[in-house]
Design an enzyme around this catalytic site. Structure first.
Site, PDB file in Angstrom:
ATOM      1  N   CYS A  22      30.565  30.386   2.555  1.00  0.00           N
ATOM      2  CA  CYS A  22      31.424  30.239   3.742  1.00  0.00           C
ATOM      3  C   CYS A  22      31.640  28.784   4.150  1.00  0.00           C
ATOM      4  CB  CYS A  22      30.869  31.068   4.885  1.00  0.00           C
ATOM      5  SG  CYS A  22      31.048  32.833   4.544  1.00  0.00           S
ATOM      6  N   LYS A  44      35.277  36.199  12.041  1.00  0.00           N
ATOM      7  CA  LYS A  44      36.081  36.125  10.815  1.00  0.00           C
ATOM      8  C   LYS A  44      35.697  37.261   9.861  1.00  0.00           C
ATOM      9  CE  LYS A  44      33.125  32.585   8.652  1.00  0.00           C
ATOM     10  NZ  LYS A  44      32.732  33.272   7.446  1.00  0.00           N
ATOM     11  N   ASP A  98      28.475  30.651  10.701  1.00  0.00           N
ATOM     12  CA  ASP A  98      27.730  31.876  10.349  1.00  0.00           C
ATOM     13  C   ASP A  98      26.209  31.755  10.437  1.00  0.00           C
ATOM     14  OD1 ASP A  98      30.338  32.513   9.797  1.00  0.00           O
ATOM     15  OD2 ASP A  98      30.030  33.025   7.700  1.00  0.00           O
TER      16      ASP A  98
HETATM   17  C1  C5J Z   1      28.460  33.262   4.143  1.00  0.00           C
HETATM   18  C2  C5J Z   1      28.108  34.961   2.469  1.00  0.00           C
HETATM   19  N1  C5J Z   1      28.454  33.107   5.476  1.00  0.00           N
HETATM   20  N2  C5J Z   1      27.296  34.203   1.761  1.00  0.00           N
HETATM   21  N3  C5J Z   1      28.585  34.541   3.674  1.00  0.00           N
HETATM   22  O1  C5J Z   1      28.298  32.335   3.394  1.00  0.00           O
HETATM   23  O2  C5J Z   1      28.395  36.073   2.071  1.00  0.00           O
END
Ligand code: C5J
Length: 238
Positions: free
Chosen positions: A162, A129, A24
């Site tokens: 994540c 995802k 991400d």
């Molecule tokens: C991730 C989030 N990628 N913090 N998403 O950690 O909402």
């Protein structure tokens, strides 16, 4: 086989059966105007991860190690987004609303894209995802299994959300996970620190924690420049 210096102890991996998983590293999390900022976070806290991630990405490409990129996001019609997620938080801009980087956390929008420095090359799988974990509602496990992957070197944001969810999912599926601490980041420094400690505590309850310098060194490469270096080197919390 090579051995990576890590907490709670050295971990042997076969590079041919290892993958670099970059979680991400999207504009929505790292740049002003995206999802992270809409939740009131200081997104500049994540910028320091780009250099070390880039160093490991360069290593993986040079050594033909499988590289997997993930992106959190939803269909434009939001049909894959649970109501509980859409309603959560007192966000000034919620998922699907239009912001400076396009619609927040929506696939295909500018904010959903991976930051330019880490952009995927053709042939590098990108896992879209809908959840926090990269194994939930995706074909990641199938891709890794079909390539004979046993160990994951994990980078990305955010450490306690994540990255953690994905590492826990991977551990339960039998992958050895080595988290590169300086390649991960959180809007909350204390969550980052404790998140890493949680992974390697209790003899490595669901993984190992290392950093870009030690991973590069295991591959016989010098550490990246100082600004890329680790400040998250951990003692064993065993
Ligand atoms: C991730 C989030 N990628 N913090 N998403 O950690 O909402």
């Amino acid at each position: 086989m090579i051995t990576i210096d890590a907490a709670p102890g050295p971990v042997p991996i076969d590079p041919d059966r290892s993958a670099l998983v970059i979680i991400d590293m999207q504009r929505d999390f790292l740049e002003p105007g995206g999802f992270g900022a809409s939740l009131g976070n200081d997104v500049t806290r994540l910028a320091r991860t780009i250099g070390p991630c880039s160093a490991l990405l360069g290593l993986a490409r040079e050594r033909a190690i499988t590289v997997i990129h993930t992106r959190e996001g939803h269909r434009a019609d939001l049909t894959d987004a649970p109501r509980s997620k859409l309603e959560r938080g007192a966000a000034s801009l919620r998922i699907g609303d239009v912001g400076p980087l396009g619609r927040i956390l929506i696939r295909g929008e500018p904010g959903h894209d991976i930051v330019p420095a880490l952009h995927p090359l053709p042939g590098e799988p990108v896992i879209d995802k809908p959840g926090k974990g990269a194994f939930y509602a995706t074909d990641l496990h199938a891709i890794l299994r079909n390539r004979g992957i046993e160990a994951l070197i994990v980078c990305g944001v955010t450490t306690e959300v994540c990255v953690h969810t994905t590492v826990r999912e991977a551990n339960d599926r039998g992958y050895r996970c080595i988290v590169a601490g300086d390649c991960c980041g959180s809007y909350f420094p204390e969550f980052h620190e404790v998140g890493l400690r949680m992974i390697s505590a209790q003899g490595g309850i669901f993984g190992w924690v290392s950093d870009s310098a030690r991973i590069l060194s295991a591959f016989g490469r010098p550490a990246a420049p100082r600004s890329f270096g680790s400040h998250t080197r951990l003692r064993s919390t065993n």
